[in-house]
Structures are given as C-alpha cells and as structure tokens.
Design a protein around this motif. Structure first.
Motif, PDB file in Angstrom:
ATOM      1  N   LYS B  76     -13.053  11.721  -0.930  1.00 32.97           N
ATOM      2  CA  LYS B  76     -11.698  11.209  -1.111  1.00 32.97           C
ATOM      3  C   LYS B  76     -11.734  10.063  -2.110  1.00 32.97           C
ATOM      4  CE  LYS B  76      -9.855  13.198   3.000  1.00 32.97           C
ATOM      5  NZ  LYS B  76      -8.818  13.154   4.042  1.00 32.97           N
ATOM      6  N   THR B  77     -10.657   9.912  -2.857  1.00 31.47           N
ATOM      7  CA  THR B  77     -10.616   8.879  -3.901  1.00 31.47           C
ATOM      8  C   THR B  77     -10.143   7.547  -3.312  1.00 31.47           C
ATOM      9  OG1 THR B  77      -8.429   9.732  -4.426  1.00 31.47           O
ATOM     10  CG2 THR B  77     -10.240  10.491  -5.795  1.00 31.47           C
ATOM     11  N   PRO B  78     -10.546   6.434  -3.934  1.00 37.56           N
ATOM     12  CA  PRO B  78     -10.067   5.122  -3.471  1.00 37.56           C
ATOM     13  C   PRO B  78      -8.542   5.038  -3.560  1.00 37.56           C
ATOM     14  CG  PRO B  78     -11.883   4.869  -5.033  1.00 37.56           C
ATOM     15  CD  PRO B  78     -11.489   6.315  -5.058  1.00 37.56           C
ATOM     16  N   ILE B  79      -7.942   4.195  -2.748  1.00 38.36           N
ATOM     17  CA  ILE B  79      -6.493   4.001  -2.791  1.00 38.36           C
ATOM     18  C   ILE B  79      -6.176   3.052  -3.937  1.00 38.36           C
ATOM     19  CG2 ILE B  79      -4.478   3.137  -1.526  1.00 38.36           C
ATOM     20  CD1 ILE B  79      -5.968   3.988   1.067  1.00 38.36           C
ATOM     21  N   ARG B  80      -5.333   3.505  -4.861  1.00 37.87           N
ATOM     22  CA  ARG B  80      -5.079   2.718  -6.069  1.00 37.87           C
ATOM     23  C   ARG B  80      -3.842   1.859  -5.919  1.00 37.87           C
ATOM     24  NH1 ARG B  80      -4.805   7.239 -10.448  1.00 37.87           N
ATOM     25  NH2 ARG B  80      -3.579   5.576 -11.435  1.00 37.87           N
ATOM     26  N   GLU B  81      -3.999   0.593  -6.269  1.00 43.90           N
ATOM     27  CA  GLU B  81      -2.895  -0.352  -6.159  1.00 43.90           C
ATOM     28  C   GLU B  81      -1.691   0.094  -6.993  1.00 43.90           C
ATOM     29  OE1 GLU B  81      -4.121  -4.375  -6.852  1.00 43.90           O
ATOM     30  OE2 GLU B  81      -2.107  -5.168  -6.552  1.00 43.90           O
ATOM     31  N   ASP B  82      -1.962   0.683  -8.160  1.00 44.99           N
ATOM     32  CA  ASP B  82      -0.845   1.022  -9.051  1.00 44.99           C
ATOM     33  C   ASP B  82      -0.036   2.227  -8.591  1.00 44.99           C
ATOM     34  OD1 ASP B  82      -2.886   2.773  -9.541  1.00 44.99           O
ATOM     35  OD2 ASP B  82      -2.581   2.863 -11.703  1.00 44.99           O
ATOM     36  N   THR B  83      -0.478   2.907  -7.538  1.00 45.32           N
ATOM     37  CA  THR B  83       0.308   4.042  -7.046  1.00 45.32           C
ATOM     38  C   THR B  83       0.969   3.731  -5.702  1.00 45.32           C
ATOM     39  OG1 THR B  83      -1.561   5.027  -5.867  1.00 45.32           O
ATOM     40  CG2 THR B  83      -1.265   5.701  -8.158  1.00 45.32           C
ATOM     41  N   LEU B  84       0.805   2.490  -5.217  1.00 46.78           N
ATOM     42  CA  LEU B  84       1.305   2.167  -3.872  1.00 46.78           C
ATOM     43  C   LEU B  84       2.814   2.377  -3.742  1.00 46.78           C
ATOM     44  CD1 LEU B  84      -0.725  -1.016  -2.848  1.00 46.78           C
ATOM     45  CD2 LEU B  84      -0.936   1.304  -1.934  1.00 46.78           C
ATOM     46  N   ALA B  85       3.573   1.904  -4.721  1.00 45.58           N
ATOM     47  CA  ALA B  85       5.034   1.989  -4.615  1.00 45.58           C
ATOM     48  C   ALA B  85       5.461   3.447  -4.465  1.00 45.58           C
ATOM     49  CB  ALA B  85       5.678   1.351  -5.841  1.00 45.58           C
ATOM     50  N   ALA B 109       0.944  12.194   2.080  1.00 45.27           N
ATOM     51  CA  ALA B 109       1.294  11.782   0.726  1.00 45.27           C
ATOM     52  C   ALA B 109       1.486  12.995  -0.166  1.00 45.27           C
ATOM     53  CB  ALA B 109       0.188  10.904   0.170  1.00 45.27           C
ATOM     54  N   PRO B 110       2.242  12.827  -1.252  1.00 47.78           N
ATOM     55  CA  PRO B 110       2.318  13.905  -2.249  1.00 47.78           C
ATOM     56  C   PRO B 110       0.899  14.215  -2.745  1.00 47.78           C
ATOM     57  CG  PRO B 110       3.903  12.145  -2.748  1.00 47.78           C
ATOM     58  CD  PRO B 110       3.040  11.645  -1.640  1.00 47.78           C
ATOM     59  N   SER B 111       0.576  15.497  -2.870  1.00 52.78           N
ATOM     60  CA  SER B 111      -0.802  15.903  -3.194  1.00 52.78           C
ATOM     61  C   SER B 111      -1.369  15.210  -4.423  1.00 52.78           C
ATOM     62  CB  SER B 111      -0.882  17.412  -3.424  1.00 52.78           C
ATOM     63  OG  SER B 111      -0.326  18.097  -2.347  1.00 52.78           O
ATOM     64  N   GLN B 112      -0.529  15.022  -5.431  1.00 51.50           N
ATOM     65  CA  GLN B 112      -1.064  14.466  -6.684  1.00 51.50           C
ATOM     66  C   GLN B 112      -1.404  12.979  -6.569  1.00 51.50           C
ATOM     67  OE1 GLN B 112       2.076  15.268  -6.179  1.00 51.50           O
ATOM     68  NE2 GLN B 112       3.384  13.640  -6.990  1.00 51.50           N
ATOM     69  N   LEU B 113      -0.922  12.326  -5.507  1.00 54.28           N
ATOM     70  CA  LEU B 113      -1.250  10.909  -5.308  1.00 54.28           C
ATOM     71  C   LEU B 113      -2.462  10.741  -4.400  1.00 54.28           C
ATOM     72  CD1 LEU B 113       2.170   9.113  -4.766  1.00 54.28           C
ATOM     73  CD2 LEU B 113       0.770   9.281  -6.833  1.00 54.28           C
ATOM     74  N   ASN B 114      -2.976  11.829  -3.915  1.00 58.38           N
ATOM     75  CA  ASN B 114      -4.006  11.736  -2.877  1.00 58.38           C
ATOM     76  C   ASN B 114      -5.042  12.839  -3.094  1.00 58.38           C
ATOM     77  OD1 ASN B 114      -5.255  10.876  -0.546  1.00 58.38           O
ATOM     78  ND2 ASN B 114      -3.886  11.998   0.819  1.00 58.38           N
TER      79      ASN B 114
END
Lengths: 326, 326
Positions: B76-85, B109-114
């Motif tokens: 799994k990828t790290p959670i990115r601050e710039d996609t939080l909103a 979450a939407p698949s492309q964000l996760n």
C-alpha cells in the motif's frame, strides 16, 4: 516513538470498539452499529499534519470539524490473504515500467477491498493534539557524575509513582495475568504479558519480568550483589517462556531499558525478529551483556557513561539543557 | 529482515523504473510508458504467501502467471498530504464505533486516491522466491573461543570478497558519492551514503564510514591500538555530518554491526528516530560504548561473549548447529 504511542492508542480504541460492538450485539442500542453514515469528514478543515509514517502508511491530522478541534487518524489496512483472489481479478492495473523480468504497476482496487481505518477524536483537547504530535528525540550522554548531579535528583523530585507496580506485586491487580512467579524475596520476580501484546500469536511476544525486591531503580543501581537476581530472572524467565509458549532462548531478545519508563527494576522479553518499540541499541541493554559487564567490573553501571534518547517534552531533557549538556 | 531486504529490492526496482521513465521521456520507445493495461493479474494463481507485514502493509506472493513461476509484491502507498482534501470529500464512511469523543470508521476511498504499488517478477527463479521468503532468525551466543574455532575459520574459508570496498577506497567506484575523506593511512576513512538512503531528506539519513586500514575484519579484531582510529571516525564523522547536513551529534546513532555484512571495518551513522534495519540491540554496538569498553579492557572484544542473530539460510548458523551450539 510518537507514532508508536499513537498506534497504541488507536489499538486501544479498536479494542474498545470491539467490546462496544459485542455489548451491542448482546444488548442493543446505538453504540457499535456498523452503518454507512453521512460523510462527516467532508466538512473537515485540516490545520496541520501532526505526524505521519511512510513506512506504516498512517497519518495524524489536526483540524476543525464543525468549529470544534478534532484529530483524525488514517491508517491503511494490512493486505489480507483471503481477499487476494478478488483483488487480482477485480482491480485495474496501470503499467509504470517494464524491464526484462521486472514490471511495476499502480493497482487500483475496488474500494471495499482497500479500506482506510479512520479514527476521529472530537472535540479534541490540547492534550490529544500534543500526544499525536511527532516528538523529536535527542541522544543524551550521561556520565556517572551526571547521573548523581542531574538525573537522580530529577527522578527523586518527580517521585514517579510505581504504586501500580506494587499493586501487581501484592496481587491487588492483574493477578490473573501472571505467567510465572518466583516468590523469593531477594531473587524473585513476576513474569507477565506487556500491555502491548494481545497474546494472540507469539510473533510479537512481549513479556515483562518485575523484580519483587524494591528500591532498585534502574541499570544505574546494579552492582555485583544483584548478579544472582539477574541470573535468576534470565534463567527462569527463559524456562517459563519455553514451557508456556514453546519459544527457546535462541528466539528471544532479553533486555533492560535505560532510561526505563518506570523506576522499579524490570526486564523485557520479546521475540527475536519482532521490532518492538524501544529495542534499538540507543535504549536497550541485553541482559546477557549486563551480567557479563557486572561480572568483570562491579562498578560498571555506576561509572560508565550511558547514552539514551529523550523526547523534547521530557522534563529530564530540560535538566540536561539547563546544565549546558545539550 | 526478509521484509527489509525485499523492500530494498522494490525500491531499487522503482529507481530503475524512474530512470527508465526519464530515459523514455527523452528518447521514446516502449519502456516506461504509463498505460492502463490488460489485467495480467487476473490470471495469477497463488501458490504461497512468502512473507507479509501488517505494520508495513505489504505482501510477497509466489504463484503462477501463464504457467510460469512469478513473484508478486503488493505494498500500500503512503498517505499523501496533498490528496487529503479530495480523500475527505470523495470517500464513503462506514461507522464502526462511537463512544464519547472517539469514533472509528472504515473509509472507502476513490480507487485512484488509494493505489497499491505492485511489482511483478516473471519468470521468477528459485533464487527470487527464496529471497522473498520470510527467514526465521536465531540468536547465537559466541564466546571468544567459539569465534576462534567456529566463526573465524568459516569467515576465512568463505573468503567473502570485499573487492567492492577496495574499489571505493581506491576511487575506482563511487568516488562522486564521497561526503568526507581523511586520507591518513592509519586512522583515515571515507564517509559516504549507504545505498538504502536516497539522500532526499535527512529523516532517514544513513552514512557509512569505511576505514582505509585493511585487515580489521570486525569488532572481534579491535584492541586498544585501534582507539585512535575509532575516535577519529567518531569525531570527524560527526563534524562532517554537522557541516553537510546540519545534524548535531545528539541526533545521531553511531554504531557497528556484529556480525557485519562484510568483513572490512565500517561504522554506521543513522539519524536517531529513524528505525534503520539492523539498529536493534541484538546486532548493533554503539561506537561510544565500544570505545569505552576498549579503554577499560584492551581485550574486551577478544574475550567477551557476543550475541547476534543469524538467518536460517546463513552458512554460519549451520556451523553453530554442527557444533551443537544451537
């Protein structure tokens, strides 16, 4: 360290959640129901990322929820073996790179197979926010003299309560958790699971041996006279773990912390290979090494310079700063 | 350890991917294009999970892809601050528990964000499969006599090549990576970034000091005569890191490994707080402690019993088993 503390908190919350859920299943009521709810997070305004871990895929965020301070904790969930088949067939792949036998992709999974564990603390107090804030640590160099002039007075003045340890020793608390007991007043100890261990698997085995003898604060108090105590804990602790959990000594990491988190002598037993918090060389001391060092030099831990990390918000760190030692 | 090795491999692959991609952007061709592709994984048949980590959210799977052996790595990828909103507004929440100020949810979450980082090795050789297989470790107890009769003969017989180290010392390789150099033939050393460190941030700073002097295999060879060398590395290494990376000594963990991964004396400098692989008390020895120990006992590392973990597939472990020491 901040991450670990926060992680521990989340786990506690999830334990609470489980209990609430099972109470609910037996009783009814609103608590614990799993329902699709209005997305309260769509209103969330981020103030600051308190901490995050690219390795653990989590993030701790301070912000506002309907004008109230809130902390949101997101953590990606582990990849489950039982969902792999569905994940492989139901996902979309985007090729990133292909080179000989290696290729890499971005896999977009169905949302329900790839959830993010989310915890909301609202309203959050200043204390919550501080707790989740990443804390820098500094390595402190403590000579034998520093211990006498800085550390010991600080410990004594704080008089950290170890009443909870005495409750365990007097069987007023946690008596049902005791794994092994040696009642000898000089070399005796109790062995019980650390709170961090859920005892569901030995992969992250974590037990604590607490000495019955009172007044030994830490490594710094140890001299040759404590060798029988240390050897007894080492030997009988390993035997008890072999008997109860079928783990031989060669699968164990047995160590003390300096500084310890409480000033009553205790020894950590964790499974080798489990990266337990605090097992790093900057804080942990192998019991086997401690024994050898005391055998060859009775004053080893009285005289030696010891190194340990302290968090920015640790009162002892301020004392070292005041003394111009940092 | 298996996870770390595997993780390292993935990172290397991603570096390769990046390079391939940038080559491609400059040149053209098929390599490195990011395209939505047929889902080759829908055909994948799992044979066995080689290893996984609930903490790191990754899994290593051996299976068959069109009748060929393959290894699939998901992380799994790290959670990115710039996609939080976007994550907060665009996701679905399922309430798990609500209790006072605490509530927990499963966030879809939407698949492309996760996304899930996916690596395919196909066809995979037996060596690949073994590499990703979780390896148990055992703690070995090595007395001074054991070193002479078991470990040293094993090291000498294997004659592990350290030619790559000599290439660095002779500036035939990696010369552009050198961060600091002390050319003195007796106490001199080179300081350069470890391969694990991408040098993009100091959070996971990892440098290695390699002694110019040859023939010092490990901790076991150190005596009082090496104190000037060790003190020089400690002092000048810390100064160079302060100058280049603005990190003071109080933010550093400086240590040796025993057993080392190669038998030419080297010292690890990592950032305190970064849980670098191999910084655990069972393998790492603080350089400051090594210096103190040699100051008070010139034969400390010749005579002391040392403890270290060995993986099941390590040839040295077999020697200890043959000797009935495990």
């Amino acid at each position: 360290m901040a991450d670990s503390a926060a992680k521990h908190e989340i786990d506690e919350l999830y334990q609470k959640a489980k209990r609430a859920k099972s109470d609910n299943e037996n009783g009814g009521g609103e608590v614990g129901k799993e329902i699709e709810c209005g997305n309260i997070l769509s209103e969330f305004k981020t103030t600051k990322v308190l901490s995050d871990s690219a390795r653990e895929k989590n993030i701790f965020i301070h912000g506002k929820l309907a004008d109230q301070d809130a902390v949101i904790i997101l953590e990606k969930t582990p990849i489950r073996e039982d969902t792999l088949a569905e994940l492989f067939t139901g996902s979309t792949l985007k090729l990133e790179m292909k080179n000989d036998i290696y290729s890499t992709y971005r896999l977009q999974a169905p949302s329900q197979l790839n959830e993010i564990k989310t915890t909301v603390v609202c309203p959050a107090t200043e204390k919550h926010i501080k707790k989740y804030q990443r804390q820098e640590s500094f390595l402190v160099e403590e000579t034998g003299a520093d211990y006498q002039s800085i550390t010991l007075p600080y410990i004594q003045k704080q008089s950290f309560s170890v009443q909870w340890v005495y409750n365990i020793l007097e069987k007023k608390a946690e008596a049902d958790r005791i794994v092994f007991e040696d009642p000898d007043p000089t070399v005796g100890f109790l062995l019980l699971p650390d709170f961090k261990w859920d005892q569901k698997q030995v992969d992250d085995l974590y037990l604590i041996a607490i000495t019955l003898q009172r007044g030994i604060r830490s490594l710094r108090d140890l001299t040759q006279e404590h060798l029988p105590l240390l050897q007894n804990i080492f030997q009988k602790g390993k035997e008890a773990i072999l008997q109860r959990y079928q783990l031989p000594a060669s699968k164990l990491r047995v160590y003390l912390h300096y500084q310890p988190s409480y000033y009553h002598l205790h020894v950590h037993f964790t499974k080798l290979g489990y990266e337990a918090p605090g097992c790093g060389v900057e804080r942990a001391h192998l019991l086997a090494d401690v024994i050898q060092n005391l055998q060859s030099d009775p004053e080893y831990y009285k005289t030696r310079t010891l190194y340990f990390p302290l968090r920015v918000d640790d009162g002892l760190l301020s004392k070292y700063k005041e003394a111009g030692r940092l």
